[in-house]
Design a protein around this motif. Sequence first.
Motif, PDB file in Angstrom:
ATOM      1  N   PHE A 179       9.298   0.706   2.873  1.00  0.00           N
ATOM      2  CA  PHE A 179       9.585   1.573   1.966  1.00  0.00           C
ATOM      3  C   PHE A 179      11.201   1.648   2.161  1.00  0.00           C
ATOM      4  O   PHE A 179      11.662   2.136   3.172  1.00  0.00           O
ATOM      5  N   PHE A 180      11.968   1.378   1.034  1.00  0.00           N
ATOM      6  CA  PHE A 180      13.367   1.534   1.050  1.00  0.00           C
ATOM      7  C   PHE A 180      14.053   2.036  -0.116  1.00  0.00           C
ATOM      8  O   PHE A 180      13.484   2.323  -1.084  1.00  0.00           O
ATOM      9  N   SER A 232      11.004  -0.651  -3.347  1.00  0.00           N
ATOM     10  CA  SER A 232      12.218   0.344  -3.546  1.00  0.00           C
ATOM     11  C   SER A 232      11.513   1.414  -3.996  1.00  0.00           C
ATOM     12  O   SER A 232      10.829   1.362  -5.057  1.00  0.00           O
ATOM     13  N   ILE A 233      11.927   2.553  -3.770  1.00  0.00           N
ATOM     14  CA  ILE A 233      11.937   3.901  -4.298  1.00  0.00           C
ATOM     15  C   ILE A 233      13.014   4.359  -5.099  1.00  0.00           C
ATOM     16  O   ILE A 233      13.043   5.479  -5.572  1.00  0.00           O
ATOM     17  N   ASP A 234      14.047   3.451  -5.432  1.00  0.00           N
ATOM     18  CA  ASP A 234      14.833   3.918  -6.145  1.00  0.00           C
ATOM     19  C   ASP A 234      14.455   4.472  -7.599  1.00  0.00           C
ATOM     20  O   ASP A 234      13.690   3.714  -8.172  1.00  0.00           O
ATOM     21  N   GLN A 289     -10.903   3.447   7.370  1.00  0.00           N
ATOM     22  CA  GLN A 289      -9.878   3.066   7.176  1.00  0.00           C
ATOM     23  C   GLN A 289      -8.802   3.389   6.290  1.00  0.00           C
ATOM     24  O   GLN A 289      -9.602   3.340   5.195  1.00  0.00           O
ATOM     25  N   GLN A 290      -7.770   3.618   6.212  1.00  0.00           N
ATOM     26  CA  GLN A 290      -6.868   3.630   4.958  1.00  0.00           C
ATOM     27  C   GLN A 290      -6.489   2.685   4.541  1.00  0.00           C
ATOM     28  O   GLN A 290      -6.091   1.792   5.310  1.00  0.00           O
ATOM     29  N   ARG A 291      -6.336   2.250   3.353  1.00  0.00           N
ATOM     30  CA  ARG A 291      -6.138   1.354   2.537  1.00  0.00           C
ATOM     31  C   ARG A 291      -4.980   1.319   1.300  1.00  0.00           C
ATOM     32  O   ARG A 291      -4.692   2.695   1.347  1.00  0.00           O
ATOM     33  N   LEU A 292      -4.259   0.546   0.938  1.00  0.00           N
ATOM     34  CA  LEU A 292      -3.305   0.926  -0.098  1.00  0.00           C
ATOM     35  C   LEU A 292      -3.934   1.364  -1.152  1.00  0.00           C
ATOM     36  O   LEU A 292      -5.187   0.702  -1.740  1.00  0.00           O
ATOM     37  N   PRO A 293      -3.658   2.213  -2.214  1.00  0.00           N
ATOM     38  CA  PRO A 293      -4.209   2.890  -3.254  1.00  0.00           C
ATOM     39  C   PRO A 293      -4.115   1.879  -4.309  1.00  0.00           C
ATOM     40  O   PRO A 293      -3.066   0.962  -4.419  1.00  0.00           O
ATOM     41  N   GLU A 301       5.220   6.824  -7.442  1.00  0.00           N
ATOM     42  CA  GLU A 301       3.741   7.043  -7.751  1.00  0.00           C
ATOM     43  C   GLU A 301       3.134   6.396  -6.292  1.00  0.00           C
ATOM     44  O   GLU A 301       2.116   7.115  -5.831  1.00  0.00           O
ATOM     45  N   LEU A 302       3.512   5.420  -5.855  1.00  0.00           N
ATOM     46  CA  LEU A 302       3.078   4.699  -4.689  1.00  0.00           C
ATOM     47  C   LEU A 302       3.305   5.687  -3.522  1.00  0.00           C
ATOM     48  O   LEU A 302       2.169   6.062  -2.591  1.00  0.00           O
ATOM     49  N   LYS A 303       4.713   6.081  -3.256  1.00  0.00           N
ATOM     50  CA  LYS A 303       5.128   6.849  -2.472  1.00  0.00           C
ATOM     51  C   LYS A 303       4.354   8.303  -2.226  1.00  0.00           C
ATOM     52  O   LYS A 303       3.812   8.639  -1.143  1.00  0.00           O
ATOM     53  N   ARG A 304       4.205   8.732  -3.620  1.00  0.00           N
ATOM     54  CA  ARG A 304       3.136  10.036  -3.339  1.00  0.00           C
ATOM     55  C   ARG A 304       1.866   9.862  -3.029  1.00  0.00           C
ATOM     56  O   ARG A 304       1.279  10.570  -2.440  1.00  0.00           O
ATOM     57  N   ALA A 305       1.215   8.633  -3.383  1.00  0.00           N
ATOM     58  CA  ALA A 305      -0.130   8.293  -3.062  1.00  0.00           C
ATOM     59  C   ALA A 305      -0.337   8.270  -1.688  1.00  0.00           C
ATOM     60  O   ALA A 305      -1.561   8.254  -1.233  1.00  0.00           O
TER      61      ALA A 305
END
Length: 161
Positions: free
Chosen positions: A52-53, A86-88, A20-24, A116-120
Amino acid sequence: MRKLFLLFAATIVALCAHAQQRLPNVTLKDITGKTVRVDTLSNNGKPLVVAFFATWCKPCNRELKAIDEVYDDWKRETGVKIVAVSIDQAQNINKVKPLVDENGWTYDVLLDPNGELKRALGIQMIPYTLLLDGKGNIVYKHNGYTDGAENELLEKVKACM
């Protein structure tokens, strides 16, 4: 020897399918400046939605507004919690809190100005929505938004309870 290799390969495939994939392990700040380790996000055994927004993303804002209209019902029915990320970028981060306040969103809001989270998570486009089961496993991913997509998300939330 060939049968042994095939058995080994089948075992590896089965194990990977069940992984299972989990949050990094990424550290972000919320809109009040509090530090939050993303891999510790949870909802006490109930489903968790991570959306994500960006302030400039019209479909993202439509999605979050649509969910906000039914969020109280969702919480009563399923106990789901929503975290908006937010990825602003840093120069626009000051627009996030006014947008949240203007819309009256009661979501927890995290800031990912460096992506960082978006890329991970390998996210390429927004809006992007993740659903985590009560154990913290990512059980559903969705990219984009069309009117009514929140109904499908609610069905996925119910299915993972």
